[in-house]
Write a protein that holds these residues in place. Structure first.
Motif, short mmCIF file in Angstrom:
data_model
loop_
_atom_site.label_atom_id
_atom_site.label_comp_id
_atom_site.label_asym_id
_atom_site.label_seq_id
_atom_site.Cartn_x
_atom_site.Cartn_y
_atom_site.Cartn_z
N GLY A 186 0.82 -1.20 0.00
CA GLY A 186 0.00 0.00 0.00
C GLY A 186 0.86 1.26 0.00
N VAL A 187 0.34 2.30 -0.63
CA VAL A 187 1.01 3.59 -0.69
C VAL A 187 0.12 4.60 0.04
N VAL A 188 0.73 5.36 0.94
CA VAL A 188 -0.02 6.33 1.73
C VAL A 188 0.42 7.73 1.34
N THR A 189 -0.55 8.57 0.97
CA THR A 189 -0.29 9.98 0.71
C THR A 189 -1.17 10.79 1.65
N TYR A 190 -0.82 12.04 1.84
CA TYR A 190 -1.58 12.87 2.78
C TYR A 190 -1.50 14.33 2.37
N ILE A 191 -2.47 15.08 2.85
CA ILE A 191 -2.50 16.54 2.68
C ILE A 191 -2.79 17.11 4.06
N ASP A 192 -1.86 17.91 4.57
CA ASP A 192 -2.06 18.54 5.87
C ASP A 192 -2.23 20.05 5.67
N LYS A 193 -3.25 20.58 6.30
CA LYS A 193 -3.52 22.02 6.23
C LYS A 193 -3.37 22.61 7.62
N TRP A 194 -2.61 23.68 7.69
CA TRP A 194 -2.33 24.32 8.97
C TRP A 194 -2.96 25.70 9.00
N PHE A 195 -3.26 26.17 10.22
CA PHE A 195 -3.93 27.46 10.38
C PHE A 195 -3.36 28.16 11.60
N TRP A 196 -3.36 29.47 11.54
CA TRP A 196 -2.88 30.28 12.66
C TRP A 196 -4.06 30.79 13.48
N ASP A 197 -4.05 30.51 14.78
CA ASP A 197 -5.02 31.08 15.71
C ASP A 197 -4.30 31.14 17.06
N ILE A 198 -3.58 32.18 17.27
CA ILE A 198 -2.68 32.40 18.40
C ILE A 198 -1.44 31.51 18.27
N THR A 199 -1.62 30.27 17.90
CA THR A 199 -0.51 29.37 17.57
C THR A 199 -0.88 28.64 16.28
N MET A 200 0.12 28.06 15.63
CA MET A 200 -0.16 27.24 14.45
C MET A 200 -0.71 25.89 14.92
N TYR A 201 -1.72 25.42 14.22
CA TYR A 201 -2.26 24.10 14.52
C TYR A 201 -2.74 23.46 13.23
N MET A 202 -2.83 22.12 13.25
CA MET A 202 -3.30 21.39 12.08
C MET A 202 -4.82 21.51 12.02
N LEU A 203 -5.29 22.18 10.99
CA LEU A 203 -6.72 22.39 10.79
C LEU A 203 -7.37 21.15 10.18
N GLU A 204 -6.69 20.57 9.18
CA GLU A 204 -7.27 19.45 8.45
C GLU A 204 -6.19 18.48 8.00
N LEU A 205 -6.53 17.21 8.03
CA LEU A 205 -5.63 16.17 7.55
C LEU A 205 -6.44 15.18 6.71
N THR A 206 -5.98 14.95 5.49
CA THR A 206 -6.58 13.96 4.61
C THR A 206 -5.51 12.92 4.30
N ILE A 207 -5.83 11.66 4.51
CA ILE A 207 -4.90 10.56 4.24
C ILE A 207 -5.56 9.64 3.21
N ASN A 208 -4.78 9.29 2.17
CA ASN A 208 -5.24 8.38 1.13
C ASN A 208 -4.36 7.13 1.13
N VAL A 209 -4.99 5.98 1.01
CA VAL A 209 -4.26 4.72 0.88
C VAL A 209 -4.54 4.20 -0.53
N ARG A 210 -3.48 3.82 -1.22
CA ARG A 210 -3.59 3.37 -2.61
C ARG A 210 -2.88 2.03 -2.79
N GLN A 211 -3.24 1.35 -3.84
CA GLN A 211 -2.51 0.14 -4.23
C GLN A 211 -1.18 0.57 -4.83
N PRO A 212 -0.24 -0.35 -5.03
CA PRO A 212 1.07 0.01 -5.59
C PRO A 212 0.99 0.71 -6.96
N ASN A 213 -0.08 0.45 -7.72
CA ASN A 213 -0.24 1.10 -9.03
C ASN A 213 -0.98 2.44 -8.92
#
Length: 145
Positions: free
Chosen positions: A83-110
């Motif tokens: 399996g191949v794992v890809t991700y998209i992390d989105k960060w946002f500032w609100d007094i400190t930086m924090y992870m607003l959103e995380l998307t993780i995709n799992v794919r076959q080798p192809n």
């Protein structure tokens, strides 16, 4: 008495304004017919813009579950893993930086998609990056059963 009414009005206005800021959403889905439990080795593709080592957090989660995991840059398919794992992390500032959103995709080798998960938390319901990874991956594997 007037001071008390003003205070209560300000308090209620503030509380009602804050409730719109609290968003907590977590989803996951699998491609029909997918046997995610058959995947024993994974390759986590490090996002080129990732400065927070989210790839390592995903790797740590999978290793803790007993899988063999390697990480690195995006390669030409097919990958040498189940399996191949890809991700998209989105960060946002609100007094400190924090992870607003995380998307993780799992794919076959192809690169055929087999699972996806997403976690979205605004400032009032924010979670740490390890907690976001845990939430998304747990939801993906919950869907696999």
């Amino acid at each position: 008495m007037l001071k008390k009414i003003i205070f209560i009005s300000v308090l209620l206005t503030t509380l009602s304004a804050l409730t719109g800021c609290a968003v907590n959403r977590a989803t996951a889905s699998l491609t029909p017919g997918t046997d995610l439990t058959a995947m024993k080795t994974f390759y986590v593709v490090k996002s080129p813009k990732d400065e927070k080592n989210v790839d390592q957090l995903i790797k740590d989660f999978l290793v803790k579950k007993g899988y063999s995991v390697t990480t690195g840059p995006e390669l030409a398919p097919p990958y040498q893993a189940d399996g191949v794992v890809t991700y998209i992390d989105k960060w946002f500032w609100d007094i400190t930086m924090y992870m607003l959103e995380l998307t993780i995709n799992v794919r076959q080798p192809n690169n055929f998609p087999v699972a996806t998960g997403n976690s979205f938390h605004t400032s009032l319901t924010r979670k740490s990056p390890p907690e976001m990874v845990e939430e998304v991956m747990t939801n993906i594997y919950k869907e696999a059963k």
